[in-house]
Write a protein that holds these residues in place. Structure first.
Motif, PDB file in Angstrom:
ATOM      1  N   VAL A 131      82.576  25.700  24.770  1.00 41.05           N
ATOM      2  CA  VAL A 131      81.719  25.969  23.606  1.00 41.05           C
ATOM      3  C   VAL A 131      81.175  27.392  23.681  1.00 41.05           C
ATOM      4  O   VAL A 131      81.241  28.162  22.711  1.00 41.05           O
ATOM      5  N   ASP A 132      80.663  27.757  24.835  1.00 42.08           N
ATOM      6  CA  ASP A 132      80.081  29.098  24.970  1.00 42.08           C
ATOM      7  C   ASP A 132      81.129  30.185  24.727  1.00 42.08           C
ATOM      8  O   ASP A 132      80.832  31.232  24.139  1.00 42.08           O
ATOM      9  N   ALA A 133      82.365  29.924  25.167  1.00 44.54           N
ATOM     10  CA  ALA A 133      83.424  30.916  24.948  1.00 44.54           C
ATOM     11  C   ALA A 133      83.687  31.095  23.453  1.00 44.54           C
ATOM     12  O   ALA A 133      83.910  32.223  22.979  1.00 44.54           O
ATOM     13  N   LEU A 134      83.628  29.996  22.693  1.00 43.15           N
ATOM     14  CA  LEU A 134      83.823  30.107  21.238  1.00 43.15           C
ATOM     15  C   LEU A 134      82.675  30.873  20.583  1.00 43.15           C
ATOM     16  O   LEU A 134      82.881  31.676  19.667  1.00 43.15           O
ATOM     17  N   LEU A 135      81.453  30.602  21.067  1.00 47.36           N
ATOM     18  CA  LEU A 135      80.270  31.182  20.409  1.00 47.36           C
ATOM     19  C   LEU A 135      80.238  32.705  20.489  1.00 47.36           C
ATOM     20  O   LEU A 135      79.633  33.364  19.641  1.00 47.36           O
ATOM     21  N   VAL A 136      80.859  33.264  21.533  1.00 49.17           N
ATOM     22  CA  VAL A 136      80.777  34.719  21.715  1.00 49.17           C
ATOM     23  C   VAL A 136      82.103  35.426  21.441  1.00 49.17           C
ATOM     24  O   VAL A 136      82.149  36.661  21.462  1.00 49.17           O
TER      25      VAL A 136
END
Ligand code: NAD
Length: 511
Positions: free
Chosen positions: A224-229
């Motif tokens: 998720v964090d990889a998608l957010l940034v």
């Protein structure tokens, strides 16, 4: 990348099958060695593992989606529509297969799983009408010889992050519209019941979607964090609990993305003394215990006006006595909870209720189950005389626990609803049209039912709550959905002739 075309490859971790990602039109293992367990909650066993993507895996999926977007955005509207129509036909014809996956991983009973799919199909049908929503506007001769027109274009690669409680419907709220509008998608479904997403993506491929336009990456916070940034992800559509929704909204917004983040809920049903109490009791039971209370539009609090509260509680309790809890494949009314830890947490609220002085009218911990003893069971639970200061009232329990809060009358009931942090759904039960009309004007909630307990709007009206139930200003599906997944261009055009010559440094006016 491998060219494997089946959803589950016959690889084993600790003797279990491993569910791969679906990227570039094929099952894909990625590079991460991390996996998570996928349970059958009705049996209490781990039935498979799911891959948990690394940041690099996400980056590869986004790169493949970006490459596919370049072609898909140029596909004709007719071609995009043809894929959606074909997908709709395949989904309708094979919905029992998908329902079996939902029951096996989520636990919801077969009839409820089919209901979830039917609501998802509605959105696919709405997506088939994409041309009406993206066709833009045209104003002729806004100034002499000048025309202005607008058109809507896709964003690029969009990210979708979905919760466990609707493993098919929530992805279907978003990806059909995103894809019909010409975007490419990276979907990160819940790691608790991930297989439905692969099944849907494989069906889209069968419907004619080019490889790489719809990708499924499994994972947890790292993915998720990889998608957010990621700089090439243009928007995030999120559905889940409120704390995570807030985090998603803040992080993705700070990284320049368009965000719609739908959060949790605590939905009230206000029952006025003039209501048909039998219909109200039916509605409270259906909306309180359907899908074991694991719905963001579940009714979790009945606000009962004092003068009819005893009668209403008696009617609800009587109906609970007729419900069968058990394995979703056996024709039961209600299935298990999603995990053992969640079941224990939900059951813990029954002790909280007792400690806080409420009356436990029906205690679901003693339920007789039609299913495996190791399943994550908790029967329907009814708690009367709950105070609004109790955590039983304040928390989103997300299980089969229905609270009765007794109120003095209409004003008291609406005051309680409006004082809460959430604003997803609510309902009023009454035969008084004036009271219902006043309720729809005064209540601070995004979706309202009048004698309807679960007012999930049809696909052509957008879905979304107020306050802590939605961060961002775009709701899911309906007209908001196409607006969210497209960006508008306005074009001012003049086909030159010699009369338009000359210098004028003033701001352009339309005379
Ligand atoms: P959740 O918030 O735990 O998880 C949702 C998604 O976020 C999952 O894909 C998960 O992998 C990911 N996630 C979880 N923790 C994360 C973290 N720390 N950082 C980044 N990502 C994280 O929600 P859930 O338990 O799967 O679903 C139930 C919740 O969803 C309930 O609160 C329910 O009300 C809400 N919900 C809301 C709606 C709505 O329309 N408003 C619809 C369905 C569900």
């Amino acid at each position: 990348m491998t060219d494997t075309t089946t959803i589950e490859r016959d690889r084993h971790r600790a003797g279990r099958a491993v569910l791969d990602h679906w990227v570039g039109g094929a099952a894909w293992a990625g590079s991460s060695s991390r996996t998570g367990p996928v349970y059958n909650p009705a049996k209490g066993i781990v039935q498979k593992e799911v891959r948990l993507a690394s940041k690099d895996d996400v980056a590869e999926a986004v790169a493949i989606a970006s490459a596919a977007f370049a072609g898909w955005r140029d596909a004709s509207i007719a071609k995009r529509q043809a894929v959606m129509f074909s997908f709709r036909e395949l989904l309708n014809a094979r919905k029992e297969e998908l329902a079996a996956i939902l029951t096996s991983e989520h636990g919801k009973v077969t009839s409820d799983a089919l209901g979830e799919i039917a609501r998802g199909i509605e959105v696919v049908e709405f997506a088939c009408g994409m041309p009406s929503f993206t066709k833009g506007d045209y104003s002729e001769n806004v100034s002499t010889g000048i025309d202005v027109y607008s058109l809507r274009q896709p964003l690029g690669v969009v990210g979708i992050i979905s919760p466990f409680n609707f493993p098919a419907m929530v992805p279907l709220w978003f990806f059909p519209l995103a894809i019909a509008a010409g975007n490419a998608v990276v979907l990160k479904p819940s790691e608790k019941d991930p297989s439905a997403a692969n099944w849907l993506a494989e069906l889209m491929a069968e419907a004619g979607l080019p490889d790489g336009v719809l990708n499924v990456v499994h994972g947890d916070k790292e993915a998720v964090d990889a998608l957010l940034v990621h700089p090439d992800i243009r928007s995030i559509s999120f559905v889940g609990s409120t704390p995570i929704a807030k985090y998603i909204f803040e992080t993705a917004s700070a990284n320049g993305k368009r965000v719609q983040a739908l959060g949790g809920a605590k939905n009230h049903m206000l029952v006025l003394p003039d209501a048909d109490l039998d219909l109200a009791a039916d509605a409270a039971v259906n909306a309180g215990f359907g899908s074991a209370g694991e719905r963001c539009m579940a009714i979790s609090v009945v606000l009962a006006v004092d003068s009819v509260a005893d009668q209403l509680v008696e009617r609800i309790a009587r109906r609970i006595g007729t419900l069968r809890t058990g394995d979703g494949t056996r024709g039961c009314d209600m299935g298990p909870l999603i995990t053992e830890a969640h079941r224990d947490k939900v059951a813990g609220y029954i002790d909280v209720a007792t400690a806080d002085g409420a009356d436990v009218v029906v205690d679901g911990r003693g339920v007789e189950v039609d299913g495996d003893a190791d399943g994550f069971w908790l029967g329907p639970t009814l708690i009367d005389k709950v105070e609004t200061s109790s955590d039983v009232y304040r928390d989103e329990i997300f299980g089969p626990v229905l609270s009765i809060v007794r109120v003095d009358g209409y004003e008291d009931g609406v005051g309680i609803i409006n004082a809460g942090p959430y604003g997803n759904g609510t309902a009023i039960f009454t035969n008084d049209g004036g009271a219902a009309r006043r309720f729809q004007r005064e209540v601070q909630v995004g979706m309202i039912g009048i004698n309807v307990p679960i007012p999930v709007p049809v696909a052509y009206h957008s879905f979304g709550g107020w306050k802590d139930s939605l961060f961002g200003d775009a709701k899911a599906y309906g007209p908001h959905g196409f607006d969210f997944f497209t960006q508008e261009k306005a074009i001012t055009s003049r086909w030159l002739d010699p009369s338009h010559g000359g210098l004028n440094l003033g701001f352009p006016r339309h005379d």
